[in-house]
Motif scaffolding. Structure first.
Motif, short mmCIF file in Angstrom:
data_model
loop_
_atom_site.label_atom_id
_atom_site.label_comp_id
_atom_site.label_asym_id
_atom_site.label_seq_id
_atom_site.Cartn_x
_atom_site.Cartn_y
_atom_site.Cartn_z
N GLY A 286 0.81 -1.21 0.00
CA GLY A 286 0.00 0.00 0.00
C GLY A 286 0.84 1.26 0.00
N GLU A 287 1.91 1.24 0.78
CA GLU A 287 2.81 2.40 0.83
C GLU A 287 3.54 2.57 -0.50
OE1 GLU A 287 4.46 5.74 1.74
OE2 GLU A 287 2.99 4.74 3.05
N ALA A 288 3.91 1.45 -1.14
CA ALA A 288 4.59 1.53 -2.44
C ALA A 288 3.67 2.12 -3.50
CB ALA A 288 5.07 0.15 -2.86
N LEU A 289 2.41 1.69 -3.53
CA LEU A 289 1.45 2.26 -4.48
C LEU A 289 1.30 3.77 -4.26
CD1 LEU A 289 -1.39 -0.44 -4.48
CD2 LEU A 289 0.19 0.07 -6.35
N ARG A 290 1.25 4.15 -3.00
CA ARG A 290 1.09 5.58 -2.67
C ARG A 290 2.30 6.38 -3.11
NH1 ARG A 290 0.32 4.83 2.26
NH2 ARG A 290 -1.93 4.65 2.12
N ARG A 291 3.48 5.83 -2.87
CA ARG A 291 4.72 6.55 -3.21
C ARG A 291 4.94 6.61 -4.72
NH1 ARG A 291 7.79 3.20 -1.32
NH2 ARG A 291 8.72 2.32 -3.21
N ILE A 292 4.87 5.46 -5.38
CA ILE A 292 5.14 5.40 -6.82
C ILE A 292 4.06 6.15 -7.60
CG2 ILE A 292 5.46 3.87 -8.80
CD1 ILE A 292 6.36 1.70 -6.75
N GLY A 293 2.81 6.00 -7.16
CA GLY A 293 1.71 6.64 -7.87
C GLY A 293 1.51 8.11 -7.53
N GLY A 294 2.29 8.64 -6.58
CA GLY A 294 2.11 10.04 -6.18
C GLY A 294 0.71 10.29 -5.66
N GLU A 295 0.23 9.38 -4.81
CA GLU A 295 -1.16 9.41 -4.40
C GLU A 295 -1.40 10.38 -3.24
OE1 GLU A 295 -3.35 8.35 -6.14
OE2 GLU A 295 -2.44 6.80 -7.40
N ARG A 296 -1.51 11.64 -3.63
CA ARG A 296 -1.86 12.71 -2.70
C ARG A 296 -2.93 13.56 -3.37
NH1 ARG A 296 0.28 15.51 1.79
NH2 ARG A 296 1.87 13.90 1.96
N GLY A 297 -4.00 13.87 -2.65
CA GLY A 297 -5.13 14.59 -3.24
C GLY A 297 -4.73 15.94 -3.80
N VAL A 298 -5.16 16.23 -5.05
CA VAL A 298 -4.83 17.50 -5.70
C VAL A 298 -5.44 18.67 -4.94
CG1 VAL A 298 -5.07 18.84 -7.83
CG2 VAL A 298 -4.68 16.38 -7.94
N THR A 299 -6.68 18.50 -4.49
CA THR A 299 -7.38 19.58 -3.80
C THR A 299 -7.15 19.54 -2.31
OG1 THR A 299 -9.09 19.73 -5.49
CG2 THR A 299 -9.67 20.52 -3.31
N THR A 300 -7.21 18.33 -1.72
CA THR A 300 -7.15 18.21 -0.26
C THR A 300 -5.73 18.19 0.29
OG1 THR A 300 -7.14 15.79 -0.31
CG2 THR A 300 -9.30 16.88 -0.30
N GLY A 301 -4.79 17.70 -0.51
CA GLY A 301 -3.43 17.52 0.00
C GLY A 301 -3.30 16.30 0.90
N ARG A 302 -4.39 15.55 1.05
CA ARG A 302 -4.36 14.37 1.92
C ARG A 302 -3.82 13.15 1.17
NH1 ARG A 302 -10.49 14.22 4.19
NH2 ARG A 302 -10.92 14.80 2.03
N ASP A 303 -3.09 12.29 1.88
CA ASP A 303 -2.66 11.02 1.29
C ASP A 303 -3.88 10.20 0.94
OD1 ASP A 303 0.02 11.55 1.46
OD2 ASP A 303 0.33 10.49 3.34
N ARG A 304 -3.86 9.57 -0.23
CA ARG A 304 -4.95 8.69 -0.61
C ARG A 304 -4.77 7.30 -0.02
NH1 ARG A 304 -4.04 10.86 -6.57
NH2 ARG A 304 -5.21 12.81 -6.45
N ARG A 305 -5.84 6.69 0.34
CA ARG A 305 -5.83 5.29 0.76
C ARG A 305 -5.67 4.45 -0.50
NH1 ARG A 305 -11.57 5.39 3.53
NH2 ARG A 305 -11.14 3.20 4.03
N CYS A 306 -4.82 3.43 -0.44
CA CYS A 306 -4.49 2.66 -1.64
C CYS A 306 -4.81 1.18 -1.47
CB CYS A 306 -3.00 2.80 -1.98
SG CYS A 306 -2.50 4.49 -2.42
N GLY A 307 -5.23 0.55 -2.57
CA GLY A 307 -5.52 -0.88 -2.54
C GLY A 307 -5.45 -1.46 -3.93
N TRP A 308 -5.63 -2.76 -4.03
CA TRP A 308 -5.57 -3.43 -5.32
C TRP A 308 -6.84 -3.16 -6.13
CZ3 TRP A 308 -0.84 -4.29 -6.06
CH2 TRP A 308 0.00 -4.85 -5.08
N PHE A 309 -6.79 -3.47 -7.41
CA PHE A 309 -7.91 -3.26 -8.31
C PHE A 309 -9.12 -4.06 -7.83
CE2 PHE A 309 -10.52 -4.11 -12.03
CZ PHE A 309 -10.61 -2.85 -12.62
#
Length: 427
Positions: A286-309
């Motif tokens: 989950g942390e790898a998906l967040r880091r590699i995918g740049g998963e931070r909200g454009v508007t909120t600035g909050r980290d996105r929760r990540c999971g599999w398809f």
């Protein structure tokens, strides 16, 4: 009659901005039909990155007319700030049109949003605190302020008075806050009138005439299907209809004029805010998906929760929107995993369930049933055709397509405008 709807098929943040921008050079109008500045799109053009919150992504495409429809709620200060920022970067924003029937996010809507969310404590919904929900509530309660009201001070004052009669009672007696002065709100709102005037139009008429003239109109949803007020994971949803039906009511265009509905799918799943999320990961993946995918909200600035398809959600999105195609984004983020789990069903109280449960209770108890697909290690960011992808990446895409119930017509292999594999044309 080439009218297309482009929307999120998960919980938002799927990459709609990239998809809209990709089509922007081929369409005449791009229309936001719901939501407000709680939505956010990141668009990369060359070496430039643009973060759009309220404006349609078509604002970046020369020759395209961007439209803010009647179903959108508009914070004037945010809109003007966003326009100013783009103008400073050399982007022409003069073609923007704003519906006179769009509702205004007032200062008291923002205040109410923040204090009520704080008051909920552990039961909070996870709103962005930008006044979106209270503005839609005012609209339904018929005490809302519309863009056109800025041009009649008498009507504006009467409407603000009516809204604050109730809200000030709530703020002072329930939340122990100061009352908000009517004159102060009216003065602030009137201050936006002249600045917005060049953009205000009868957008329903404009869009229907455009379609009659065989212009290409793209309707761009904010958030995603699972955040729809009617069809999402209620109550952890937004306050409007990001689903395909919302395009008709939010822009004033009849359903018979829609020719294609494109769902944007991320190659994995993310969401921002509270609410159930069956495939959410709390580990290194989950942390790898967040880091590699740049998963931070454009508007909120909050980290996105990540999971599999989650194929269950994808099938649901296909059904509720009548999707004709998918645009699969961020396939490149999955590079490097030996095996990639895909959720093909849920287990609920010991039973296998392959469709989204209608019961909130059941969905909260849903556990993912995974199928393992082989991964790939090759860099795919330079791929230009489907055959350029590694065999395992091709197999992953085909598996998702079969599970989701609609053809995948384009694949994002990087954030750039040109980092896209187009399998079938959307136009």
């Amino acid at each position: 009659m080439p009218a297309l709807v482009l929307l999120g098929a998960q919980w938002g943040d799927e990459g709609k901005g990239k998809a809209t921008d990709l089509l922007g050079g081929s369409v005449d109008y791009v229309v936001r039909y719901q939501g407000g500045n709680n939505a956010g799109h990141t668009v990369v053009v060359g070496d430039q990155k643009y973060a759009l919150h309220l404006l349609p992504s078509g604002i970046l495409s020369p020759g395209c007319t961007p439209v803010i429809g009647n179903g959108v709620v508009v914070d004037p200060s945010v809109l003007l700030s966003e326009l100013s920022g783009l103008n400073e970067r050399g982007v022409d924003t003069s073609k923007l049109l704003i519906s006179g029937n769009a509702h205004i996010i007032t200062p008291y809507n923002v205040t109410v949003d923040k204090v009520t969310e704080r008051f909920l404590g552990k039961r909070k919904i996870g709103t962005t605190g930008r006044g979106i929900g209270p503005t839609y509530a005012d609209k339904i309660n018929r005490v809302g302020i519309r863009v056109q009201d800025l041009y009649d001070e008498s009507i504006l004052t009467q409407k603000v008075e009516a809204a604050l009669d109730v809200k000030n009672q709530m703020l002072t007696k329930l939340y122990n806050r100061r009352a908000i002065a009517v004159d102060q709100v009216v003065e602030e709102l009137l201050g936006y009138a002249d600045k917005l005037a060049p953009y205000v139009a009868d957008t329903v008429l404009v869009l229907n005439e455009a379609l009659e003239q065989d212009k290409v109109v793209l309707f761009e949803g904010g958030q995603g299907t699972l955040l729809d007020i009617d069809h999402g994971t209620y109550p952890f949803v937004t306050s409007s209809n990001p689903t395909a039906g919302g395009a008709c009511t939010g822009a004033g265009v009849g359903p018979t004029k829609i020719s294609r509905v494109i769902g944007i799918l991320k190659a994995y799943t993310t969401r921002v805010g509270a609410g159930p999320f069956p495939t959410e990961l709390f580990d290194e993946d989950g942390e790898a998906l967040r880091r590699i995918g740049g998963e931070r909200g454009v508007t909120t600035g909050r980290d996105r929760r990540c999971g599999w398809f989650d194929a269950v959600i994808a099938r649901y999105a296909t059904r509720v929107n009548g999707l004709t195609d998918f645009f699969l984004t961020k396939l490149d983020v999955l590079t490097g995993w030996e095996q990639i789990p895909v959720c093909v069903a849920y287990e609920i109280d010991g039973k296998r369930v392959e469709e989204l449960p209608y019961s909130q209770t059941d969905f909260h108890h849903a556990k993912p049933v995974y199928e393992m697909l082989p991964g790939w290690s090759e860099d795919i960011s330079k791929a230009k055709t489907f055959s350029d992808l590694p065999k395992n990446a091709q197999a992953y895409v085909k598996a998702l397509e079969e599970m989701s119930g609609a053809p995948i017509s384009a694949i994002g292999v990087g954030p750039g405008r040109d980092e896209t594999i187009e399998i079938n044309s959307f136009l």
